[in-house]
Enzyme design. Sequence first.
Site, PDB file in Angstrom:
ATOM      1  N   CYS A 101       0.856  -1.150   0.167  1.00 14.75           N
ATOM      2  CA  CYS A 101      -0.021   0.011   0.085  1.00 14.75           C
ATOM      3  C   CYS A 101       0.879   1.193  -0.020  1.00 14.75           C
ATOM      4  O   CYS A 101       0.774   2.140  -0.831  1.00 14.75           O
ATOM      5  CB  CYS A 101      -1.027  -0.012   1.193  1.00 14.75           C
ATOM      6  SG  CYS A 101      -2.016   1.226   0.901  1.00 14.75           S
ATOM      7  N   CYS A 222      -4.388  -3.393   5.914  1.00 17.17           N
ATOM      8  CA  CYS A 222      -4.292  -1.971   5.418  1.00 17.17           C
ATOM      9  C   CYS A 222      -5.571  -1.440   4.737  1.00 17.17           C
ATOM     10  O   CYS A 222      -5.897  -2.174   3.895  1.00 17.17           O
ATOM     11  CB  CYS A 222      -3.097  -1.702   4.539  1.00 17.17           C
ATOM     12  SG  CYS A 222      -2.774  -0.296   3.886  1.00 17.17           S
TER      13      CYS A 222
END
Length: 416
Positions: A101, A222
């Site tokens: 991410c 995430c």
Amino acid sequence: MGLMRHVVCAMSGGVDSSVAALLLKRRGYNVTGVFMKNWDSLDESGVCSTERDCEDAYRVCQILDIPFHQVSYVKEYWHDVFSQLLKEYEKGRTPNPDILCNKHIKFNHFHKYAMHTLGAQAMATGHYARSSQEDEEVFQQAHASPPATLFRDRFEIRNTVKLCKGADLVKDQTFFLSQISQDALRQTLFPLAGLTKEFVKKMAAEAGFHHVLKKKESMGICFIGERNFENFILEYLEPNPGNFVSIEDGTVKGTHKGWFTLTLGQRARIGGQKDAWFVVDKDIVTGDVFVAPTTNHPALFRDTARTERFHWIAGDPPAELVRTQMMECQFRFIHQMPLVPCAVTLNMDGSVWISLSRPVRALTPGQFAVLYKGDDCLGSGKIIQLGPSEHTLQKGRERLVASQNQKDEPTPEPAS
């Protein structure tokens, strides 16, 4: 002077990024807060946590009296991060979404948005990390005119920026930043570099960010949050049942819904067993998941791993590694695990072999091997191959001893 300096701060609605924005504002920079939306979802109680986080980030910007934007990377997150995760799980690996991410979303799409769309000279995040650059140098960077020629002179001296551990070693997040590019690092400020989490919380309280302090630390995947992993992954991957097989004698102990619901080292939920069994290996061809009794079984420990092409924060491998093909440094593959001394060998294809000074529990393919030298995070590479486990080596030694003993036994004299 400060007002000329436009910084875009990534705001998550959490305490760290809120205090990062506060500090930038105090330094006299012209700060814009941006909230990134990366996942469309309702949490288990039907509340969209993303909307709540966005509200929280907006309130902080109001308190600080700075402009607020939101930007959606739902499509990019799905394409660059989530679909990659699913592919990894199908290969029997356990990926790390937070590292991906940061690499693809925050320090790529968001970095470009901050610089090109909002015209900032630097971006900032609430990570506990430090770069080797003074803030002043980050802004000088922005004004350096691009080289006149298409190709940069190979000998042009451009100091590489290092990624260093933050002052709060317990919170240090360089692990999660170990795949970011030199270009993004060069234009990033880490306002929390020299602070501890305790101090950051105190600052948030003094600034009146009470709505942010009440939230609990975000864990879980995430942007996806905490939820039952098996149920979650089975929404995206077809169940693929298989057997739990004992690594010791090959007997079937039970069944599972798919190897991708399990990761190495975790406890296997097997009905009717009075002892705890732990996942030690997977065979994605047969669907068998190998398990061993006890949490510290030798089948869980290994001391070598190979990565795919290694990502060096500096752009190139360290000079000593190139020169001698070998380097001593330190290793971790889980965020807060203690660093383990290791020796690294560079392969022709840019991948590395890592030999650890002691066997480590549950080294896992798909996770990132992150290397450190002193305070510097050198970069990371995805683990794609493991050396033999202690259990395998033990069995090999026993076999060797047995065959030696057979050879050494005197052969009976033929009766005359």
